[in-house]
Design a protein around this motif. Structure first.
Motif, PDB file in Angstrom:
ATOM      1  N   GLY A   1      -5.389 -11.998 -68.712  1.00 41.13           N
ATOM      2  CA  GLY A   1      -4.069 -12.646 -69.231  1.00 41.13           C
ATOM      3  C   GLY A   1      -3.711 -12.056 -70.271  1.00 41.13           C
ATOM      4  N   ASN A   2      -4.458 -11.907 -71.221  1.00 38.69           N
ATOM      5  CA  ASN A   2      -4.153 -11.538 -72.847  1.00 38.69           C
ATOM      6  C   ASN A   2      -3.963  -9.984 -72.509  1.00 38.69           C
ATOM      7  OD1 ASN A   2      -4.238 -11.520 -75.784  1.00 38.69           O
ATOM      8  ND2 ASN A   2      -6.136 -10.149 -75.350  1.00 38.69           N
ATOM      9  N   TYR A   3      -4.650  -9.251 -71.653  1.00 37.65           N
ATOM     10  CA  TYR A   3      -4.357  -7.926 -71.795  1.00 37.65           C
ATOM     11  C   TYR A   3      -2.716  -7.721 -71.256  1.00 37.65           C
ATOM     12  CZ  TYR A   3      -4.987  -3.134 -69.706  1.00 37.65           C
ATOM     13  OH  TYR A   3      -5.006  -1.683 -69.300  1.00 37.65           O
ATOM     14  N   PHE A   4      -2.445  -8.326 -70.113  1.00 36.00           N
ATOM     15  CA  PHE A   4      -1.041  -7.900 -69.674  1.00 36.00           C
ATOM     16  C   PHE A   4       0.124  -8.691 -70.483  1.00 36.00           C
ATOM     17  CE2 PHE A   4      -3.540  -7.149 -65.904  1.00 36.00           C
ATOM     18  CZ  PHE A   4      -2.968  -5.747 -65.337  1.00 36.00           C
ATOM     19  N   ALA A   5      -0.315  -9.826 -71.076  1.00 35.51           N
ATOM     20  CA  ALA A   5       0.716 -10.593 -71.941  1.00 35.51           C
ATOM     21  C   ALA A   5       1.146  -9.732 -73.044  1.00 35.51           C
ATOM     22  CB  ALA A   5       0.059 -11.835 -72.563  1.00 35.51           C
ATOM     23  N   LYS A   6       0.177  -8.815 -73.689  1.00 36.53           N
ATOM     24  CA  LYS A   6       0.341  -7.951 -74.882  1.00 36.53           C
ATOM     25  C   LYS A   6       1.089  -6.785 -74.368  1.00 36.53           C
ATOM     26  CE  LYS A   6      -2.175  -9.898 -78.174  1.00 36.53           C
ATOM     27  NZ  LYS A   6      -1.674 -10.040 -79.534  1.00 36.53           N
ATOM     28  N   ARG A   7       1.317  -6.662 -73.007  1.00 36.13           N
ATOM     29  CA  ARG A   7       2.106  -5.468 -72.601  1.00 36.13           C
ATOM     30  C   ARG A   7       3.572  -5.916 -72.163  1.00 36.13           C
ATOM     31  NH1 ARG A   7      -2.742  -4.194 -72.844  1.00 36.13           N
ATOM     32  NH2 ARG A   7      -3.614  -2.105 -72.677  1.00 36.13           N
ATOM     33  N   GLY A   8       3.759  -7.191 -72.482  1.00 38.73           N
ATOM     34  CA  GLY A   8       5.199  -7.739 -72.102  1.00 38.73           C
ATOM     35  C   GLY A   8       5.373  -8.456 -70.864  1.00 38.73           C
TER      36      GLY A   8
END
Length: 457
Positions: free
Chosen positions: A118-125
């Motif tokens: 979740g953090n990984y993809f949230a950081k990618r917008g």
């Protein structure tokens, strides 16, 4: 991670490179070292034998002579190791809403992995939501809630509902505005009929775009059986291997997945939220050989900076010019990632650098001092530290203003020079067709910066 295997691979390539003649005794010694290290990493013995036979055959082939033979053998070793690690299979999101369902047995680390994803993809917008459908493990929902709140991720749990399907149906209408839905499912001690039935029922209702199996690295070669069983029963689309940092058996888990054609999307390398890496066999091997993994390093940086910061820094890196403030910000980012000790293997040439624990532990104190020193500098000095070389008296003035010794100013300038030289060297290297550094260019960079015996951080 894989320290012994890494040392053995570097030793083997060094022996080949430095050999005057590749005779039978030398080749046998290299093969024995490789066999020992691969078996210790829990790689299937049949794969080890196949690799050994191939090296012996090619090394003693009289048709290839001299330097060409040495280059050919290193290339062969690299290609065969990449082959047993499997094909690169990145997780690519589809257009529209993506629904990723994570499966796995008890203790695999599904819930913590969901938060990392979740953090990984949230950081990618991406707009991400975590859904807790593990209704059997008492602490599962509370754990998901704590991880989501700590890392500012959206989540949906029903603390009272004991039916996973009812939970999903109650939340589904609220999920329309999200790009990515990550679903935590129940585990069991074994893949029993009850678990298969529950996952299949959920799958029919959720219609996931990806069904990913989460497995711990410490099960080693047993990953082959587990991946095959989940693939047969539930048609998994890929695998995430957890706890790669805490076991010597990770090689067995990775090669076992390759044998079953269950592509590894990610590996996790620690307990922190940013300890998640895409698994690329080519660059993973490059790191083991001491040639770094710049792609993984850039991925790590993306996890601790927003898109605006990333773009600004990328422009500076491409221009091959950093300021002193950039150096301090980069060192701060390193600490968020897990410290220099954790990422030095990703930087070409620094995998073998001997950096004491004392130096690494003093990082925070040094950052604070550097920031204080920079405040005593003029705008010109911060943006173009080369002026200190032209006018050395500036060092004494800044030291007096900051209340520190001249040696501490020089240490900061040395750090700047090392990082800036590395950036300039990297920006001048040619990329291959995939947009990454070729093996030859990585070796060139590793050789240059591998000569730095003592580094101050």
């Amino acid at each position: 991670m894989f320290e012994k295997l890494s040392q053995s691979l570097k030793k083997a390539t060094d022996k080949i490179t430095n050999a005057i003649f590749l005779d039978k005794d030398l080749v046998e010694g290299i093969v024995k070292d490789l066999q020992r290290s691969l078996i210790e990493a829990d790689v299937n013995i049949l794969l080890v034998k196949k690799l050994s036979d191939k090296i012996r055959q090619e090394a003693l082939d009289e048709r290839v002579k001299g330097i060409d033979k040495k280059e050919h053998l290193i290339k062969l070793l690299h290609e065969e190791l990449v082959k047993i690690l499997g094909k690169y299979k990145p997780l690519e999101l589809q257009t529209g809403q993506n629904r990723i369902m994570l499966l796995g047995l008890y203790g695999a680390g599904k819930t913590t992995t969901i938060a990392k994803l979740g953090n990984y993809f949230a950081k990618r917008g991406k707009k991400v939501a975590l859904i807790g459908l593990d209704v059997h493990r008492p602490a599962a929902k509370e754990q998901l809630k704590q991880l989501a709140e700590k890392n500012k991720l959206n989540y949906f749990i029903d603390e009272k509902e004991t039916n996973a399907l009812k939970t999903w149906k109650s939340f589904e209408p609220k999920l329309k505005g999200y790009d990515l839905i990550l679903i935590d499912t129940a585990g069991r001690h074994t893949l029993d009929e009850e678990l298969v039935k529950e996952i299949k029922t959920l799958g029919k209702e959720i219609k996931p775009t990806e069904t990913i199996l989460v497995m711990p690295a410490d099960i080693g070669q047993a990953a082959k059986k587990q991946a095959s069983e989940f693939q047969d029963a539930l048609k998994i689309s890929g695998v995430i291997i957890t706890r790669m940092d805490s076991t010597a058996k990770g090689g067995g888990a990775l090669t076992a997945c390759a044998e079953t054609n269950a592509g590894v999307y990610f590996i996790t390398t620690g307990e922190k939220i940013n300890d998640l890496e895409t698994f690329n066999p080519q660059t993973f091997l490059s790191r083991l050989l001491g040639m770094g993994d710049l792609d993984a390093l850039l991925e790590k940086i993306k996890l601790v900076t927003d898109e605006g910061q990333q773009k600004k820094m990328q422009e500076k890196l491409q221009g091959g010019k950093l300021t002193l403030e950039d150096v301090v910000e980069q060192v701060k980012s390193m600490n968020k990632i897990g410290g220099f000790g954790k990422i030095k293997s990703m930087i070409p040439g620094l995998g073998n650098a001997k950096i004491s624990d004392e130096l690494l532990e003093g990082q925070q104190e040094k950052i604070a001092k550097w920031e204080h020193i920079i405040k005593s500098m003029t705008k010109e000095e911060r943006e173009n530290p080369d002026v200190f070389n032209k006018t050395p008296s500036r060092i004494s003035r800044v030291a007096a203003g900051a209340g520190v010794n001249n040696s501490e100013i020089k240490a900061l300038l040395k750090q700047y020079k090392i990082l800036n030289d590395m950036i300039k060297e990297s920006s001048g290297l040619e990329m291959d067709e995939s947009g990454t550094l070729s093996q030859k260019q990585m070796m060139k960079l590793a050789k240059k910066f591998g000569k730095v015996k003592k580094m101050r951080f």
